[in-house]
Design a protein around this motif. Structure first.
Motif, PDB file in Angstrom:
ATOM      1  N   ILE A   1       0.834  -1.203   0.000  1.00  0.00           N
ATOM      2  CA  ILE A   1       0.000   0.000   0.000  1.00  0.00           C
ATOM      3  C   ILE A   1       0.869   1.254   0.000  1.00  0.00           C
ATOM      4  N   ASN A   2       1.846   1.301   0.897  1.00  0.00           N
ATOM      5  CA  ASN A   2       2.689   2.500   1.012  1.00  0.00           C
ATOM      6  C   ASN A   2       3.495   2.759  -0.250  1.00  0.00           C
ATOM      7  N   ALA A   3       4.022   1.690  -0.842  1.00  0.00           N
ATOM      8  CA  ALA A   3       4.787   1.867  -2.073  1.00  0.00           C
ATOM      9  C   ALA A   3       3.903   2.377  -3.198  1.00  0.00           C
ATOM     10  N   THR A   4       2.686   1.828  -3.293  1.00  0.00           N
ATOM     11  CA  THR A   4       1.774   2.239  -4.354  1.00  0.00           C
ATOM     12  C   THR A   4       1.351   3.690  -4.185  1.00  0.00           C
ATOM     13  N   LEU A   5       1.177   4.125  -2.941  1.00  0.00           N
ATOM     14  CA  LEU A   5       0.857   5.528  -2.691  1.00  0.00           C
ATOM     15  C   LEU A   5       1.965   6.438  -3.210  1.00  0.00           C
ATOM     16  N   GLY A   6       3.209   6.007  -3.058  1.00  0.00           N
ATOM     17  CA  GLY A   6       4.328   6.805  -3.563  1.00  0.00           C
ATOM     18  C   GLY A   6       4.273   6.978  -5.060  1.00  0.00           C
ATOM     19  N   PHE A   7       3.958   5.891  -5.786  1.00  0.00           N
ATOM     20  CA  PHE A   7       3.836   6.000  -7.245  1.00  0.00           C
ATOM     21  C   PHE A   7       2.665   6.907  -7.613  1.00  0.00           C
ATOM     22  N   ALA A   8       1.559   6.773  -6.877  1.00  0.00           N
ATOM     23  CA  ALA A   8       0.378   7.597  -7.150  1.00  0.00           C
ATOM     24  C   ALA A   8       0.669   9.075  -6.922  1.00  0.00           C
ATOM     25  N   GLU A   9       1.493   9.393  -5.935  1.00  0.00           N
ATOM     26  CA  GLU A   9       1.872  10.790  -5.714  1.00  0.00           C
ATOM     27  C   GLU A   9       2.594  11.351  -6.940  1.00  0.00           C
ATOM     28  N   GLY A  10       3.404  10.513  -7.587  1.00  0.00           N
ATOM     29  CA  GLY A  10       4.068  10.945  -8.814  1.00  0.00           C
ATOM     30  C   GLY A  10       3.083  11.208  -9.929  1.00  0.00           C
ATOM     31  N   LEU A  11       2.072  10.358 -10.049  1.00  0.00           N
ATOM     32  CA  LEU A  11       1.036  10.567 -11.059  1.00  0.00           C
ATOM     33  C   LEU A  11       0.276  11.874 -10.803  1.00  0.00           C
ATOM     34  N   LYS A  12      -0.043  12.121  -9.540  1.00  0.00           N
ATOM     35  CA  LYS A  12      -0.775  13.342  -9.198  1.00  0.00           C
ATOM     36  C   LYS A  12       0.077  14.576  -9.493  1.00  0.00           C
ATOM     37  N   ALA A  13       1.369  14.510  -9.176  1.00  0.00           N
ATOM     38  CA  ALA A  13       2.258  15.639  -9.443  1.00  0.00           C
ATOM     39  C   ALA A  13       2.354  15.939 -10.937  1.00  0.00           C
ATOM     40  N   ALA A  14       2.106  14.907 -11.754  1.00  0.00           N
ATOM     41  CA  ALA A  14       2.133  15.093 -13.208  1.00  0.00           C
ATOM     42  C   ALA A  14       0.798  15.605 -13.737  1.00  0.00           C
TER      43      ALA A  14
ATOM     44  N   ASN B   1      15.397  10.880 -12.326  1.00  0.00           N
ATOM     45  CA  ASN B   1      14.196  11.299 -13.061  1.00  0.00           C
ATOM     46  C   ASN B   1      13.403  10.095 -13.562  1.00  0.00           C
ATOM     47  N   SER B   2      13.733   8.904 -13.059  1.00  0.00           N
ATOM     48  CA  SER B   2      13.154   7.681 -13.617  1.00  0.00           C
ATOM     49  C   SER B   2      11.661   7.549 -13.353  1.00  0.00           C
ATOM     50  N   LEU B   3      11.159   8.088 -12.236  1.00  0.00           N
ATOM     51  CA  LEU B   3       9.725   8.025 -11.988  1.00  0.00           C
ATOM     52  C   LEU B   3       8.974   8.875 -13.010  1.00  0.00           C
ATOM     53  N   ASN B   4       9.469  10.065 -13.307  1.00  0.00           N
ATOM     54  CA  ASN B   4       8.838  10.903 -14.321  1.00  0.00           C
ATOM     55  C   ASN B   4       8.851  10.226 -15.690  1.00  0.00           C
ATOM     56  N   GLU B   5       9.944   9.546 -16.008  1.00  0.00           N
ATOM     57  CA  GLU B   5      10.022   8.832 -17.284  1.00  0.00           C
ATOM     58  C   GLU B   5       9.014   7.683 -17.322  1.00  0.00           C
ATOM     59  N   ALA B   6       8.824   6.998 -16.199  1.00  0.00           N
ATOM     60  CA  ALA B   6       7.838   5.915 -16.142  1.00  0.00           C
ATOM     61  C   ALA B   6       6.438   6.454 -16.389  1.00  0.00           C
ATOM     62  N   ILE B   7       6.128   7.589 -15.786  1.00  0.00           N
ATOM     63  CA  ILE B   7       4.802   8.188 -15.967  1.00  0.00           C
ATOM     64  C   ILE B   7       4.590   8.607 -17.415  1.00  0.00           C
ATOM     65  N   LYS B   8       5.616   9.113 -18.059  1.00  0.00           N
ATOM     66  CA  LYS B   8       5.505   9.470 -19.476  1.00  0.00           C
ATOM     67  C   LYS B   8       5.228   8.240 -20.333  1.00  0.00           C
TER      68      LYS B   8
ATOM     69  N   ILE C   1       3.577   5.597 -19.361  1.00  0.00           N
ATOM     70  CA  ILE C   1       2.167   5.263 -19.126  1.00  0.00           C
ATOM     71  C   ILE C   1       1.262   6.185 -19.933  1.00  0.00           C
ATOM     72  N   GLU C   2       1.534   7.476 -19.886  1.00  0.00           N
ATOM     73  CA  GLU C   2       0.722   8.447 -20.624  1.00  0.00           C
ATOM     74  C   GLU C   2       0.703   8.126 -22.119  1.00  0.00           C
ATOM     75  N   LYS C   3       1.874   7.824 -22.651  1.00  0.00           N
ATOM     76  CA  LYS C   3       1.975   7.531 -24.084  1.00  0.00           C
ATOM     77  C   LYS C   3       1.202   6.266 -24.436  1.00  0.00           C
ATOM     78  N   GLN C   4       1.289   5.238 -23.571  1.00  0.00           N
ATOM     79  CA  GLN C   4       0.603   3.987 -23.847  1.00  0.00           C
ATOM     80  C   GLN C   4      -0.916   4.162 -23.816  1.00  0.00           C
ATOM     81  N   ILE C   5      -1.408   4.960 -22.882  1.00  0.00           N
ATOM     82  CA  ILE C   5      -2.852   5.221 -22.826  1.00  0.00           C
ATOM     83  C   ILE C   5      -3.309   5.950 -24.082  1.00  0.00           C
ATOM     84  N   GLU C   6      -2.522   6.900 -24.549  1.00  0.00           N
ATOM     85  CA  GLU C   6      -2.861   7.620 -25.783  1.00  0.00           C
ATOM     86  C   GLU C   6      -2.894   6.666 -26.973  1.00  0.00           C
TER      87      GLU C   6
END
Length: 435
Positions: free
Chosen positions: A14-27, A414-421, A423-428
């Motif tokens: 749960i705690n780890a997933t919240l950390g990833f979600a915080e990155g998504l929200k920041a984006a 910057n690897s978390l930001n790259e991961a989010i990018k 995800i964004e590209k794949q959804i598009e």
């Protein structure tokens, strides 16, 4: 984009997933955290929306069931992993049957959320530690997180959950794999029959991996300096992120408790996590040893903490604001759960790992192989060795510098930001296919 984020009902995941979600929200994305009602505060604190499971589906008291499980198998958990799984393999494996039921119940709860909230999510980000049929039932793209030691992603490395060094005698590796597979036979059989019944004949549960094959790609977090690159190739479509550490659950700063302020020595944090700390025999043994140390300790006593009596050089509560505590101490003594392991490295603290089960043993051995701390086995805790490990860390400037270097790289990655990018590209891409 609108993300549903969830994890299995375990604090580390749960705690780890919240950390990833915080990155998504920041984006700039919208996050809905989906979990049990008792975790609502974790979402609200972070500005996420929250949808609770239908508790009539979940039912029972998982914490009480966990205590019963720990008590029933505590003697086995105090053995080295190979012997432990040999004994599990020779028994009826009721605990693994219960685990299969837990996965099925969680799947039903998440499936109902999707059914009750059609067209609400553009994607799902999850850390469910197994294949889940509801993900295949719906058309929403999903991205998997693996918040465990990444040895599960390196088939050429030592068997996961054994605690073997990459430099160990490989003749023992196959024996462990065979015993481990037999120990999890019931769980594997039940899960795979369930997938077939759901029409998912190509989906298989693999207890040596405990993750699904990514739909497009998945992410694991582990610092580059510790990753198992010597065991490549890695399983396909998995990408490393240096860290996705959540913000503290409480905004208050950590202040050394009055009881310890005038005491001598360095400040050390001790926690065996929510599972290991439920084994009061092990907790009491370690507390008795640390009572003889010239240093002072912050203790996370865990869910059964009211039954523990701390020594004069200790202060603790059942649950502490862990991230803030880690930032304020000089050393961490931990079970090696991947979430605490990553937080400790992120804030540049050396560690002593006392692993209790599964990937904790692999993290403990990685600490030794990479010379950033020590491993102390719970089935072989020697007073002098544990106390000497503490002093050896404080006297080893090179070890402390190695940990600080890893911390610096994790915090500046910057690897978390790259991961989010990604995800964004794949959804598009998925959306364009639909159109």
């Amino acid at each position: 984009m609108r993300f549903m984020v969830t994890a299995i009902d375990a604090f580390g995941h749960i705690n780890a997933t919240l950390g990833f979600a915080e990155g998504l929200k920041a984006a700039g994305h919208e996050i809905t955290f989906v979990h049990r009602e008792k975790h609502r505060n974790l979402a609200i604190k972070r500005g996420f929306s929250f949808i609770p499971f239908d508790e009539t589906l979940v039912g029972g008291n998982p914490e009480e069931l966990l205590f019963k499980w720990i008590d029933a198998f505590a003697e086995k958990f105090r053995q080295e992993p190979l012997k432990r799984f040999i004994e599990f393999a020779s028994e009826k494996q009721e605990s693994f049957e219960a685990q299969a039921k837990f996965f099925d119940t969680l799947n039903d709860a998440l499936d109902k959320i999707i059914i009750d909230n059609p067209d609400k999510f553009d994607a799902i980000v999850h850390d469910l530690a197994a294949p889940f049929p509801f993900l295949y039932k719906h058309s929403i793209p999903w991205f998997q997180l693996a918040s465990t030691n990444p040895l599960i992603l390196y088939p050429s490395g030592p068997p996961p959950f054994a605690g073997y060094s990459v430099h160990s005698d490989q003749t023992a590796w196959n024996e462990f794999r065979e015993v481990y597979s037999r120990a999890h036979a019931i769980l594997t059989e039940i899960k795979n029959k369930g997938f077939e019944a759901a029409g998912l004949k190509d989906v298989k549960f693999n207890p040596a991996v405990f993750v699904d094959i990514p739909q497009s790609f998945g992410f694991y977090h582990y610092p580059a300096e510790l990753d198992y690159t010597e065991c490549e190739p890695r399983r396909p479509n998995w990408y490393r992120v240096d860290a996705w550490i959540r913000q503290p659950d409480l905004d208050t700063e950590f202040v050394i408790p009055q009881k310890l302020q005038d005491k001598p020595g360095r400040l050390i944090f001790f926690s065996l996590g929510s599972l290991g700390s439920a084994d009061l025999v092990v907790m009491n043994k370690i507390i008795a040893i640390l009572a003889k140390s010239p240093h002072k300790f912050i203790v996370s006593k865990g869910p059964r903490g009211d039954a523990l009596e701390l020594a004069d050089n200790m202060w603790g509560e059942n649950y502490v604001n862990q991230i803030k505590v880690i930032q304020g101490v000089d050393l961490v003594i931990t079970h090696g759960g991947n979430n605490t392991f990553m937080e400790t490295l992120y804030y540049g603290k050396p560690m002593i790992v006392i692993p209790y089960f599964y990937d904790q043993y692999d993290n403990a051995q990685r600490v030794v192989d990479k010379k950033i701390g020590f491993r102390v086995n719970p089935y072989d805790i020697e007073e002098d060795y544990l106390l000497n490990c503490i002093e050896n860390i404080f006297n080893d400037k090179e070890m402390i510098d190695r940990v600080k270097s890893i911390s610096h790289n994790m915090r500046n990655s910057n690897s978390l930001n790259e991961a989010i990018k990604m995800i964004e590209k794949q959804i598009e891409i998925n959306n364009n296919k639909v159109q």
